[in-house]
Design a protein around this motif. Structure first.
Motif, PDB file in Angstrom:
ATOM      1  N   PRO A  64     -46.041  35.106  40.408  1.00 50.12           N
ATOM      2  CA  PRO A  64     -44.902  35.830  39.834  1.00 50.12           C
ATOM      3  C   PRO A  64     -45.250  37.238  39.364  1.00 50.12           C
ATOM      4  O   PRO A  64     -44.383  38.087  39.270  1.00 50.12           O
ATOM      5  CB  PRO A  64     -44.459  34.951  38.676  1.00 50.12           C
ATOM      6  N   SER A  65     -46.514  37.515  39.072  1.00 50.86           N
ATOM      7  CA  SER A  65     -46.899  38.842  38.586  1.00 50.86           C
ATOM      8  C   SER A  65     -47.312  39.783  39.708  1.00 50.86           C
ATOM      9  O   SER A  65     -47.667  40.922  39.460  1.00 50.86           O
ATOM     10  CB  SER A  65     -48.056  38.706  37.589  1.00 50.86           C
ATOM     11  N   SER A  66     -47.259  39.315  40.959  1.00 48.70           N
ATOM     12  CA  SER A  66     -47.707  40.145  42.077  1.00 48.70           C
ATOM     13  C   SER A  66     -46.532  40.828  42.764  1.00 48.70           C
ATOM     14  O   SER A  66     -45.425  40.306  42.807  1.00 48.70           O
ATOM     15  CB  SER A  66     -48.441  39.289  43.110  1.00 48.70           C
ATOM     16  N   LEU A  67     -46.813  41.988  43.302  1.00 44.67           N
ATOM     17  CA  LEU A  67     -45.833  42.737  44.069  1.00 44.67           C
ATOM     18  C   LEU A  67     -46.347  42.920  45.477  1.00 44.67           C
ATOM     19  O   LEU A  67     -47.524  43.234  45.665  1.00 44.67           O
ATOM     20  CB  LEU A  67     -45.618  44.123  43.461  1.00 44.67           C
ATOM     21  N   ASP A  68     -45.466  42.772  46.464  1.00 48.60           N
ATOM     22  CA  ASP A  68     -45.888  43.125  47.811  1.00 48.60           C
ATOM     23  C   ASP A  68     -45.770  44.642  47.957  1.00 48.60           C
ATOM     24  O   ASP A  68     -45.271  45.337  47.064  1.00 48.60           O
ATOM     25  CB  ASP A  68     -45.089  42.356  48.868  1.00 48.60           C
ATOM     26  N   ALA A  69     -46.247  45.169  49.070  1.00 50.07           N
ATOM     27  CA  ALA A  69     -46.288  46.626  49.262  1.00 50.07           C
ATOM     28  C   ALA A  69     -44.890  47.240  49.191  1.00 50.07           C
ATOM     29  O   ALA A  69     -44.701  48.313  48.610  1.00 50.07           O
ATOM     30  CB  ALA A  69     -46.958  46.958  50.584  1.00 50.07           C
ATOM     31  N   HIS A  70     -43.901  46.561  49.778  1.00 48.08           N
ATOM     32  CA  HIS A  70     -42.525  47.085  49.760  1.00 48.08           C
ATOM     33  C   HIS A  70     -42.007  47.207  48.334  1.00 48.08           C
ATOM     34  O   HIS A  70     -41.453  48.234  47.940  1.00 48.08           O
ATOM     35  CB  HIS A  70     -41.604  46.190  50.586  1.00 48.08           C
ATOM     36  N   ASP A  71     -42.163  46.149  47.546  1.00 44.47           N
ATOM     37  CA  ASP A  71     -41.649  46.168  46.178  1.00 44.47           C
ATOM     38  C   ASP A  71     -42.385  47.177  45.307  1.00 44.47           C
ATOM     39  O   ASP A  71     -41.771  47.886  44.505  1.00 44.47           O
ATOM     40  CB  ASP A  71     -41.734  44.777  45.546  1.00 44.47           C
ATOM     41  N   ALA A  72     -43.698  47.269  45.447  1.00 42.94           N
ATOM     42  CA  ALA A  72     -44.461  48.239  44.659  1.00 42.94           C
ATOM     43  C   ALA A  72     -44.033  49.665  45.005  1.00 42.94           C
ATOM     44  O   ALA A  72     -43.868  50.508  44.111  1.00 42.94           O
ATOM     45  CB  ALA A  72     -45.957  48.055  44.891  1.00 42.94           C
ATOM     46  N   THR A  73     -43.813  49.929  46.280  1.00 43.36           N
ATOM     47  CA  THR A  73     -43.376  51.261  46.702  1.00 43.36           C
ATOM     48  C   THR A  73     -41.960  51.543  46.203  1.00 43.36           C
ATOM     49  O   THR A  73     -41.680  52.627  45.691  1.00 43.36           O
ATOM     50  CB  THR A  73     -43.459  51.393  48.231  1.00 43.36           C
ATOM     51  N   ALA A  74     -41.072  50.570  46.326  1.00 44.64           N
ATOM     52  CA  ALA A  74     -39.693  50.758  45.873  1.00 44.64           C
ATOM     53  C   ALA A  74     -39.645  51.036  44.373  1.00 44.64           C
ATOM     54  O   ALA A  74     -38.897  51.904  43.922  1.00 44.64           O
ATOM     55  CB  ALA A  74     -38.848  49.534  46.215  1.00 44.64           C
ATOM     56  N   LEU A  75     -40.438  50.311  43.597  1.00 43.03           N
ATOM     57  CA  LEU A  75     -40.455  50.548  42.152  1.00 43.03           C
ATOM     58  C   LEU A  75     -41.014  51.925  41.818  1.00 43.03           C
ATOM     59  O   LEU A  75     -40.495  52.620  40.940  1.00 43.03           O
ATOM     60  CB  LEU A  75     -41.240  49.448  41.442  1.00 43.03           C
ATOM     61  N   ALA A  76     -42.062  52.330  42.520  1.00 38.46           N
ATOM     62  CA  ALA A  76     -42.624  53.665  42.287  1.00 38.46           C
ATOM     63  C   ALA A  76     -41.597  54.746  42.615  1.00 38.46           C
ATOM     64  O   ALA A  76     -41.484  55.743  41.898  1.00 38.46           O
ATOM     65  CB  ALA A  76     -43.895  53.858  43.105  1.00 38.46           C
ATOM     66  N   GLN A  77     -40.835  54.541  43.680  1.00 38.03           N
ATOM     67  CA  GLN A  77     -39.811  55.517  44.053  1.00 38.03           C
ATOM     68  C   GLN A  77     -38.684  55.587  43.028  1.00 38.03           C
ATOM     69  O   GLN A  77     -38.010  56.595  42.911  1.00 38.03           O
ATOM     70  CB  GLN A  77     -39.223  55.178  45.424  1.00 38.03           C
ATOM     71  N   ARG A  78     -38.482  54.525  42.294  1.00 36.78           N
ATOM     72  CA  ARG A  78     -37.398  54.474  41.315  1.00 36.78           C
ATOM     73  C   ARG A  78     -37.853  54.919  39.926  1.00 36.78           C
ATOM     74  O   ARG A  78     -37.033  55.064  39.024  1.00 36.78           O
ATOM     75  CB  ARG A  78     -36.841  53.060  41.256  1.00 36.78           C
ATOM     76  N   ALA A  79     -39.164  55.163  39.748  1.00 31.35           N
ATOM     77  CA  ALA A  79     -39.701  55.488  38.423  1.00 31.35           C
ATOM     78  C   ALA A  79     -39.816  56.991  38.197  1.00 31.35           C
ATOM     79  O   ALA A  79     -40.247  57.726  39.087  1.00 31.35           O
ATOM     80  CB  ALA A  79     -41.069  54.847  38.245  1.00 31.35           C
ATOM     81  N   LYS A  80     -39.468  57.394  37.012  1.00 40.58           N
ATOM     82  CA  LYS A  80     -39.694  58.782  36.614  1.00 40.58           C
ATOM     83  C   LYS A  80     -41.194  59.027  36.462  1.00 40.58           C
ATOM     84  O   LYS A  80     -41.709  60.050  36.895  1.00 40.58           O
ATOM     85  CB  LYS A  80     -38.991  59.059  35.282  1.00 40.58           C
ATOM     86  N   ILE A  81     -41.885  58.050  35.851  1.00 42.31           N
ATOM     87  CA  ILE A  81     -43.312  58.180  35.565  1.00 42.31           C
ATOM     88  C   ILE A  81     -44.054  56.956  36.068  1.00 42.31           C
ATOM     89  O   ILE A  81     -43.630  55.819  35.837  1.00 42.31           O
ATOM     90  CB  ILE A  81     -43.553  58.320  34.040  1.00 42.31           C
ATOM     91  N   SER A  82     -45.164  57.183  36.750  1.00 40.86           N
ATOM     92  CA  SER A  82     -46.115  56.122  37.095  1.00 40.86           C
ATOM     93  C   SER A  82     -47.355  56.360  36.246  1.00 40.86           C
ATOM     94  O   SER A  82     -47.883  57.474  36.225  1.00 40.86           O
ATOM     95  CB  SER A  82     -46.501  56.178  38.577  1.00 40.86           C
ATOM     96  N   ILE A  83     -47.779  55.327  35.548  1.00 44.38           N
ATOM     97  CA  ILE A  83     -48.951  55.530  34.693  1.00 44.38           C
ATOM     98  C   ILE A  83     -50.192  54.931  35.331  1.00 44.38           C
ATOM     99  O   ILE A  83     -50.131  53.983  36.105  1.00 44.38           O
ATOM    100  CB  ILE A  83     -48.749  55.013  33.257  1.00 44.38           C
ATOM    101  N   ASN A  84     -51.311  55.541  34.989  1.00 46.54           N
ATOM    102  CA  ASN A  84     -52.603  55.083  35.469  1.00 46.54           C
ATOM    103  C   ASN A  84     -53.498  54.838  34.262  1.00 46.54           C
ATOM    104  O   ASN A  84     -53.809  55.765  33.521  1.00 46.54           O
ATOM    105  CB  ASN A  84     -53.237  56.126  36.387  1.00 46.54           C
TER     106      ASN A  84
END
Length: 183
Positions: A64-84
């Motif tokens: 449940p805590s994992s994202l596939d490549a599509h979902d991770a990319t879609a979320l990054a595209q929807r985010a104002k900020i990505s943190i590292n």
């Protein structure tokens, strides 16, 4: 994931058009867990997607805590900020998180100090700050008019720098040419 999280937003979309405030996706380490726990009330007041799969499990779509490549990319595209947040004290430049899942998706990266890479500068193409300063920086960027303007300027400069310095079409063509020569 919420139903609208799967619909990508164009990397060229302005910061104001992105529905998520903050996105993070990385294996849970003690250091990362401590950071997010210490700042839980701050992140609770924002619209966030924070994914920290446990490192002792292989990352798989069934977790449940994992994202596939599509979902991770879609979320990054929807985010104002990505943190590292680095997994350890080593300040390596996490290319995949900072560039591939951050800048290329049009999300502004806020990161801990990292080793430098050619063509990308902190304060110009991404935001760099110490871990304990990160929540204050994010708050200023999201909640002040000057911060939102800074986010938009950084987003635009990062995409422009990537297109000029690291053009994906040219890089892919060079890679494929090398593959053909190797055969």
């Amino acid at each position: 994931l919420p139903p609208d999280a799967r619909a990508p937003v164009a990397p060229g979309a302005r910061v104001s058009e992105r529905p998520l405030d903050v996105f993070f996706n990385g294996v849970s380490t003690e250091r990362r867990a401590d950071f997010f726990a210490a700042n839980a009330s701050f992140f609770a007041d924002l619209r966030c997607a924070l994914y920290l799969p446990q490192k002792w499990h292989p990352v798989a779509e069934t977790l449940p805590s994992s994202l596939d490549a599509h979902d991770a990319t879609a979320l990054a595209q929807r985010a104002k900020i990505s943190i590292n947040v680095h997994r350890s004290e080593l300040p390596y430049f996490e290319w995949h998180r900072i560039v591939v899942r951050g800048m290329w998706q049009g999300s502004v990266v806020v990161t801990e100090p990292s080793f430098r890479v050619p063509g990308l500068e902190p304060g110009v193409h991404y935001v760099e700050c110490e871990l304990d300063e990160m929540p204050r920086r994010i708050e200023r960027l999201l909640r002040s008019e000057a911060g939102r303007a800074e986010l938009e300027e950084i987003r635009a400069r990062a995409l422009d720098a990537l297109r000029r310095r690291y053009p994906l079409g040219d890089l892919a063509a060079a890679f494929l040419a090398e593959e053909e020569q190797a055969e």
